[in-house]
Scaffold this motif. Structure first.
Motif, PDB file in Angstrom:
ATOM      1  N   ILE A 123       0.827  -1.205   0.000  1.00  0.00           N
ATOM      2  CA  ILE A 123       0.000   0.000   0.000  1.00  0.00           C
ATOM      3  C   ILE A 123       0.865   1.260   0.000  1.00  0.00           C
ATOM      4  CG2 ILE A 123      -1.635   1.351   1.370  1.00  0.00           C
ATOM      5  CD1 ILE A 123      -2.912  -0.881  -0.182  1.00  0.00           C
ATOM      6  N   SER A 124       2.038   1.189   0.614  1.00  0.00           N
ATOM      7  CA  SER A 124       2.916   2.359   0.636  1.00  0.00           C
ATOM      8  C   SER A 124       3.270   2.803  -0.783  1.00  0.00           C
ATOM      9  CB  SER A 124       4.196   2.057   1.420  1.00  0.00           C
ATOM     10  OG  SER A 124       4.895   0.957   0.837  1.00  0.00           O
ATOM     11  N   ALA A 125       3.403   1.847  -1.704  1.00  0.00           N
ATOM     12  CA  ALA A 125       3.703   2.185  -3.100  1.00  0.00           C
ATOM     13  C   ALA A 125       2.526   2.907  -3.740  1.00  0.00           C
ATOM     14  CB  ALA A 125       4.042   0.920  -3.887  1.00  0.00           C
ATOM     15  N   ALA A 126       1.302   2.460  -3.402  1.00  0.00           N
ATOM     16  CA  ALA A 126       0.105   3.120  -3.933  1.00  0.00           C
ATOM     17  C   ALA A 126      -0.001   4.547  -3.406  1.00  0.00           C
ATOM     18  CB  ALA A 126      -1.137   2.314  -3.563  1.00  0.00           C
ATOM     19  N   ILE A 127       0.352   4.737  -2.136  1.00  0.00           N
ATOM     20  CA  ILE A 127       0.315   6.076  -1.543  1.00  0.00           C
ATOM     21  C   ILE A 127       1.362   6.973  -2.195  1.00  0.00           C
ATOM     22  CG2 ILE A 127       0.669   7.390   0.582  1.00  0.00           C
ATOM     23  CD1 ILE A 127      -0.371   4.907   2.102  1.00  0.00           C
ATOM     24  N   ALA A 128       2.561   6.422  -2.379  1.00  0.00           N
ATOM     25  CA  ALA A 128       3.643   7.207  -2.979  1.00  0.00           C
ATOM     26  C   ALA A 128       3.307   7.636  -4.403  1.00  0.00           C
ATOM     27  CB  ALA A 128       4.941   6.405  -2.969  1.00  0.00           C
ATOM     28  N   LEU A 131      -2.248   7.022  -6.051  1.00  0.00           N
ATOM     29  CA  LEU A 131      -3.258   6.347  -6.851  1.00  0.00           C
ATOM     30  C   LEU A 131      -4.651   6.529  -6.242  1.00  0.00           C
ATOM     31  CD1 LEU A 131      -1.504   2.922  -7.618  1.00  0.00           C
ATOM     32  CD2 LEU A 131      -1.399   5.060  -8.915  1.00  0.00           C
ATOM     33  N   ASP A 132      -5.645   6.555  -7.104  1.00  0.00           N
ATOM     34  CA  ASP A 132      -7.030   6.517  -6.646  1.00  0.00           C
ATOM     35  C   ASP A 132      -7.434   5.050  -6.565  1.00  0.00           C
ATOM     36  OD1 ASP A 132      -7.348   9.242  -6.501  1.00  0.00           O
ATOM     37  OD2 ASP A 132      -8.090   9.423  -8.556  1.00  0.00           O
ATOM     38  N   LEU A 133      -7.557   4.510  -5.350  1.00  0.00           N
ATOM     39  CA  LEU A 133      -7.933   3.118  -5.162  1.00  0.00           C
ATOM     40  C   LEU A 133      -9.457   3.034  -5.079  1.00  0.00           C
ATOM     41  CD1 LEU A 133      -5.246   2.031  -2.532  1.00  0.00           C
ATOM     42  CD2 LEU A 133      -5.161   1.835  -5.026  1.00  0.00           C
ATOM     43  N   LEU A 134     -10.059   2.394  -6.068  1.00  0.00           N
ATOM     44  CA  LEU A 134     -11.509   2.295  -6.159  1.00  0.00           C
ATOM     45  C   LEU A 134     -11.933   0.834  -6.060  1.00  0.00           C
ATOM     46  CD1 LEU A 134     -11.862   4.678  -9.228  1.00  0.00           C
ATOM     47  CD2 LEU A 134     -12.104   5.300  -6.818  1.00  0.00           C
ATOM     48  N   CYS A 135     -13.070   0.590  -5.461  1.00  0.00           N
ATOM     49  CA  CYS A 135     -13.575  -0.773  -5.297  1.00  0.00           C
ATOM     50  C   CYS A 135     -14.867  -0.951  -6.087  1.00  0.00           C
ATOM     51  CB  CYS A 135     -13.825  -1.087  -3.830  1.00  0.00           C
ATOM     52  SG  CYS A 135     -12.347  -0.974  -2.803  1.00  0.00           S
ATOM     53  N   SER A 136     -14.990  -2.080  -6.780  1.00  0.00           N
ATOM     54  CA  SER A 136     -16.191  -2.387  -7.545  1.00  0.00           C
ATOM     55  C   SER A 136     -16.621  -3.810  -7.231  1.00  0.00           C
ATOM     56  CB  SER A 136     -15.910  -2.239  -9.050  1.00  0.00           C
ATOM     57  OG  SER A 136     -17.007  -2.702  -9.800  1.00  0.00           O
ATOM     58  N   PHE A 137     -17.711  -3.926  -6.466  1.00  0.00           N
ATOM     59  CA  PHE A 137     -18.214  -5.255  -6.109  1.00  0.00           C
ATOM     60  C   PHE A 137     -19.719  -5.310  -6.301  1.00  0.00           C
ATOM     61  CE2 PHE A 137     -19.738  -8.360  -2.892  1.00  0.00           C
ATOM     62  CZ  PHE A 137     -19.205  -9.487  -3.482  1.00  0.00           C
ATOM     63  N   ARG A 138     -20.442  -4.431  -5.613  1.00  0.00           N
ATOM     64  CA  ARG A 138     -21.895  -4.355  -5.782  1.00  0.00           C
ATOM     65  C   ARG A 138     -22.227  -3.673  -7.104  1.00  0.00           C
ATOM     66  NH1 ARG A 138     -23.814  -7.779  -1.891  1.00  0.00           N
ATOM     67  NH2 ARG A 138     -22.713  -7.414   0.055  1.00  0.00           N
ATOM     68  N   PHE A 139     -23.434  -3.909  -7.586  1.00  0.00           N
ATOM     69  CA  PHE A 139     -23.866  -3.259  -8.808  1.00  0.00           C
ATOM     70  C   PHE A 139     -25.368  -3.092  -8.764  1.00  0.00           C
ATOM     71  CE2 PHE A 139     -22.754  -7.743  -9.514  1.00  0.00           C
ATOM     72  CZ  PHE A 139     -24.021  -8.290  -9.635  1.00  0.00           C
ATOM     73  N   ASN A 140     -25.881  -2.223  -9.645  1.00  0.00           N
ATOM     74  CA  ASN A 140     -27.310  -1.941  -9.634  1.00  0.00           C
ATOM     75  C   ASN A 140     -27.893  -2.002 -11.040  1.00  0.00           C
ATOM     76  OD1 ASN A 140     -29.876  -1.126  -8.917  1.00  0.00           O
ATOM     77  ND2 ASN A 140     -29.347   1.038  -8.751  1.00  0.00           N
ATOM     78  N   ASP A 141     -27.684  -0.938 -11.827  1.00  0.00           N
ATOM     79  CA  ASP A 141     -28.330  -0.862 -13.136  1.00  0.00           C
ATOM     80  C   ASP A 141     -27.339  -0.838 -14.292  1.00  0.00           C
ATOM     81  OD1 ASP A 141     -27.267   1.575 -12.612  1.00  0.00           O
ATOM     82  OD2 ASP A 141     -29.099   2.738 -12.989  1.00  0.00           O
ATOM     83  N   GLU A 142     -26.167  -1.451 -14.101  1.00  0.00           N
ATOM     84  CA  GLU A 142     -25.138  -1.414 -15.146  1.00  0.00           C
ATOM     85  C   GLU A 142     -25.263  -2.552 -16.148  1.00  0.00           C
ATOM     86  OE1 GLU A 142     -24.472  -1.689 -11.912  1.00  0.00           O
ATOM     87  OE2 GLU A 142     -23.573   0.211 -11.274  1.00  0.00           O
ATOM     88  N   ASN A 143     -26.277  -3.414 -15.994  1.00  0.00           N
ATOM     89  CA  ASN A 143     -26.350  -4.612 -16.825  1.00  0.00           C
ATOM     90  C   ASN A 143     -26.457  -4.285 -18.311  1.00  0.00           C
ATOM     91  OD1 ASN A 143     -26.286  -7.430 -16.887  1.00  0.00           O
ATOM     92  ND2 ASN A 143     -28.492  -7.557 -17.154  1.00  0.00           N
TER      93      ASN A 143
END
Length: 218
Positions: A123-128, A131-143
């Motif tokens: 994670i230190s490398a991501a901070i340095a 980076l924008d760390l984004l999570c994608s797990f749930r979904f709604n109307d993207e089908n």
């Protein structure tokens, strides 16, 4: 499919003409590649351990592939410096590669589900790299977007099948005078009674409630 489309939307800004890195070419990873191609991404680099998975990635839109775990793979991934990266392998090694291969200040979308508990991720490398760390797990109307991307990818190279964006269920219900129920179709095969076909999940649920042994037998 919807998770792939949700990941693309999580990345935010238009990706037209930009570069992307995809770590992991399983079902979600391949759909991510298809969605990226449809979004107008200029360069798509796909990474996986399995040669066949990389072949499929090229079929659905990857412009470059890297076989992980071989030779200078890690250095090659680090050289990509993509404008946006999608981590779909669900492994800490894959996430570490994703961090290394993402350009400074870019977005890294995590759609792969890591095992529970602490993970040895740099994670230190991501901070340095800010980076924008984004999570994608749930979904709604993207089908809808996911289906359109899969349709644009052409016939499946494994089975020859293709995706149709028209849902036959409402029309079928109208012909029978039935009310559509929420749910999706699932394919049933390899049954002891040789039954094969598409069954709507609402039908399965009704039959499971009545008798679990009779679910989807007709």
């Amino acid at each position: 499919m919807r998770r792939a489309q949700a990941g693309l939307e999580a990345a935010g800004a238009s990706l037209v003409g930009r570069s992307a890195l995809g770590i992991g070419c399983g079902p979600i990873g391949l759909l991510v590649v298809a969605v990226l191609r449809r979004a107008g991404v200029r360069s798509i680099t796909a990474v996986d351990l399995v040669p066949r998975a990389l072949e499929l990635a090229r079929v659905v839109g990857a412009t470059q592939t890297i076989q992980a775990g071989t030779g200078q793979a890690q250095a090659t991934i680090a050289d990509v410096q993509a404008d946006v990266t999608f981590e779909s392998s669900g492994s800490h090694i894959g996430l570490a590669s994703a961090i290394a291969g993402t350009a400074r200040g870019a977005a890294l979308v995590m759609s792969g589900l890591l095992p529970p508990g602490p993970q040895p991720v740099p994670i230190s490398a991501a901070i340095a790299k800010e980076l924008d760390l984004l999570c994608s797990f749930r979904f709604n109307d993207e089908n809808g977007g996911g289906l359109r991307a899969a349709e644009g990818a052409g016939p499946c190279p494994e089975c020859g099948g293709s995706v149709a964006t028209a849902d036959p269920y409402p029309a079928n219900c109208a012909q029978r005078g039935a009310v559509p129920s929420p749910g999706v179709f699932v394919r049933i095969e390899d049954r002891e009674d040789d039954f094969e076909g598409l069954v709507h999940t609402s039908k399965q649920l009704r039959e499971l409630r009545a008798d679990p042994r009779d679910a989807a037998t007709s």
